[in-house]
Scaffold this motif. Structure first.
Motif, PDB file in Angstrom:
ATOM      1  N   ARG A 193      -0.314  -9.034   3.978  1.00  0.00           N
ATOM      2  CA  ARG A 193      -0.865  -8.043   3.042  1.00  0.00           C
ATOM      3  C   ARG A 193      -2.292  -7.707   3.443  1.00  0.00           C
ATOM      4  O   ARG A 193      -3.126  -8.606   3.592  1.00  0.00           O
ATOM      5  CB  ARG A 193      -0.844  -8.598   1.609  1.00  0.00           C
ATOM      6  CG  ARG A 193      -1.466  -7.635   0.585  1.00  0.00           C
ATOM      7  CD  ARG A 193      -1.242  -8.114  -0.837  1.00  0.00           C
ATOM      8  NE  ARG A 193      -2.022  -9.287  -1.173  1.00  0.00           N
ATOM      9  CZ  ARG A 193      -3.256  -9.250  -1.705  1.00  0.00           C
ATOM     10  NH1 ARG A 193      -3.849  -8.100  -1.929  1.00  0.00           N
ATOM     11  NH2 ARG A 193      -3.886 -10.374  -1.998  1.00  0.00           N
ATOM     12  N   PRO A 194      -2.607  -6.418   3.638  1.00  0.00           N
ATOM     13  CA  PRO A 194      -3.972  -6.045   4.019  1.00  0.00           C
ATOM     14  C   PRO A 194      -4.979  -6.474   2.954  1.00  0.00           C
ATOM     15  O   PRO A 194      -4.712  -6.366   1.754  1.00  0.00           O
ATOM     16  CB  PRO A 194      -3.896  -4.510   4.116  1.00  0.00           C
ATOM     17  CG  PRO A 194      -2.455  -4.210   4.309  1.00  0.00           C
ATOM     18  CD  PRO A 194      -1.713  -5.264   3.554  1.00  0.00           C
ATOM     19  N   LYS A 195      -6.121  -6.958   3.400  1.00  0.00           N
ATOM     20  CA  LYS A 195      -7.144  -7.395   2.449  1.00  0.00           C
ATOM     21  C   LYS A 195      -7.670  -6.239   1.611  1.00  0.00           C
ATOM     22  O   LYS A 195      -8.192  -6.445   0.508  1.00  0.00           O
ATOM     23  CB  LYS A 195      -8.291  -8.073   3.210  1.00  0.00           C
ATOM     24  CG  LYS A 195      -7.898  -9.383   3.891  1.00  0.00           C
ATOM     25  CD  LYS A 195      -9.082 -10.010   4.611  1.00  0.00           C
ATOM     26  CE  LYS A 195      -8.672 -11.325   5.277  1.00  0.00           C
ATOM     27  NZ  LYS A 195      -9.802 -11.958   5.999  1.00  0.00           N
ATOM     28  N   THR A 196      -7.534  -5.026   2.128  1.00  0.00           N
ATOM     29  CA  THR A 196      -8.045  -3.853   1.410  1.00  0.00           C
ATOM     30  C   THR A 196      -7.091  -3.349   0.333  1.00  0.00           C
ATOM     31  O   THR A 196      -7.488  -2.546  -0.510  1.00  0.00           O
ATOM     32  CB  THR A 196      -8.313  -2.708   2.404  1.00  0.00           C
ATOM     33  OG1 THR A 196      -7.126  -2.479   3.176  1.00  0.00           O
ATOM     34  CG2 THR A 196      -9.463  -3.050   3.335  1.00  0.00           C
ATOM     35  N   SER A 197      -5.839  -3.810   0.345  1.00  0.00           N
ATOM     36  CA  SER A 197      -4.877  -3.330  -0.656  1.00  0.00           C
ATOM     37  C   SER A 197      -5.163  -3.987  -2.006  1.00  0.00           C
ATOM     38  O   SER A 197      -5.466  -5.176  -2.086  1.00  0.00           O
ATOM     39  CB  SER A 197      -3.445  -3.624  -0.219  1.00  0.00           C
ATOM     40  OG  SER A 197      -3.206  -5.018  -0.200  1.00  0.00           O
ATOM     41  N   LYS A 198      -5.060  -3.201  -3.063  1.00  0.00           N
ATOM     42  CA  LYS A 198      -5.304  -3.689  -4.414  1.00  0.00           C
ATOM     43  C   LYS A 198      -3.970  -3.895  -5.128  1.00  0.00           C
ATOM     44  O   LYS A 198      -3.101  -3.033  -5.095  1.00  0.00           O
ATOM     45  CB  LYS A 198      -6.171  -2.699  -5.183  1.00  0.00           C
ATOM     46  CG  LYS A 198      -7.598  -2.585  -4.661  1.00  0.00           C
ATOM     47  CD  LYS A 198      -8.400  -1.592  -5.489  1.00  0.00           C
ATOM     48  CE  LYS A 198      -9.868  -1.597  -5.072  1.00  0.00           C
ATOM     49  NZ  LYS A 198     -10.049  -1.173  -3.667  1.00  0.00           N
TER      50      LYS A 198
END
Length: 210
Positions: free
Chosen positions: A190-195
């Motif tokens: 999961r990308p760290k930037t995804s909320k």
């Protein structure tokens, strides 16, 4: 997540709100008429499980998280086997064995009703629970697809992986609790930037929804 695809399909214009409500109610009524069964959440890779013939994988929620479905006695026996092997599992609060062979007797009736519904190609892309990737026009307009949707394994983890390809996406769980939020946060890659956000508290939660 399973029935949630009806909401996505309705928003995307696959069928009308009235037809979506009718199909959802019919689906629930026919399911309730099936023999009682059970579902078991298992903290393991679905591909590594050696299931008895009367149990099936109902959902793949993560690389190490799946749900097994079938007759209650078979579920209880399988749970004991998993506990002996120190594999974490827990019974889900369900009355029936959804997404298993125990739903087979209702499939013909449900498909007959689907054949009377006007189905259209989606105007908005969404993820299929059946394939774990983007829905196609052929699938969305095929009564057979919606019959498989009721019966086949829910590919939630694969769908999340597809959506995580865009790191800017925001994931909002609609409804009470944080079940899908938790599963999304646990996904590897999961990308760290995804909320990942929930919209309503858990039923036992004390924090106001506002």
């Amino acid at each position: 997540h399973s029935i949630g695809e009806y909401v996505a399909a309705c928003v995307a214009g696959v069928f009308s709100l009235e037809d979506g409500l009718h199909l959802s109610a019919l689906r629930g009524r026919l399911m309730a008429e099936m023999p009682p069964g059970s579902m078991l959440s298992v903290a393991a890779d679905a591909a590594t499980l050696s299931l008895p013939t009367d149990l099936e994988v109902a959902a793949v929620n993560g690389p190490e998280q799946c749900v097994v479905s079938g007759p209650t006695d078979a579920i209880q026996k399988f749970a004991l086997e998993l506990e002996k092997r120190a594999v974490s599992c827990r019974r889900l609060l369900t009355s029936h064995a959804f997404h298993s062979a125990m739903m087979d007797p209702m499939l013909g009736t449900f498909r007959d009703h689907l054949a009377k519904v006007s189905l259209h190609a989606p105007k908005i892309p969404y993820i299929s629970n059946v394939t774990g990737t983007w829905i196609t026009a052929a699938e969305a307009t095929d009564p057979g697809y919606w019959t498989k949707h009721l019966r086949n394994t829910v590919r939630f983890s694969a769908g999340l992986a597809e959506l995580f390809c865009d790191p800017a996406r925001i994931f909002l769980e609609v409804g009470p609790g944080q079940a899908l939020t938790s599963l999304a946060r646990q996904q590897p890659g999961r990308p760290k930037t995804s909320k990942v956000l929930s919209s309503l508290r858990h039923p036992q939660g004390q924090v106001p929804d506002a």
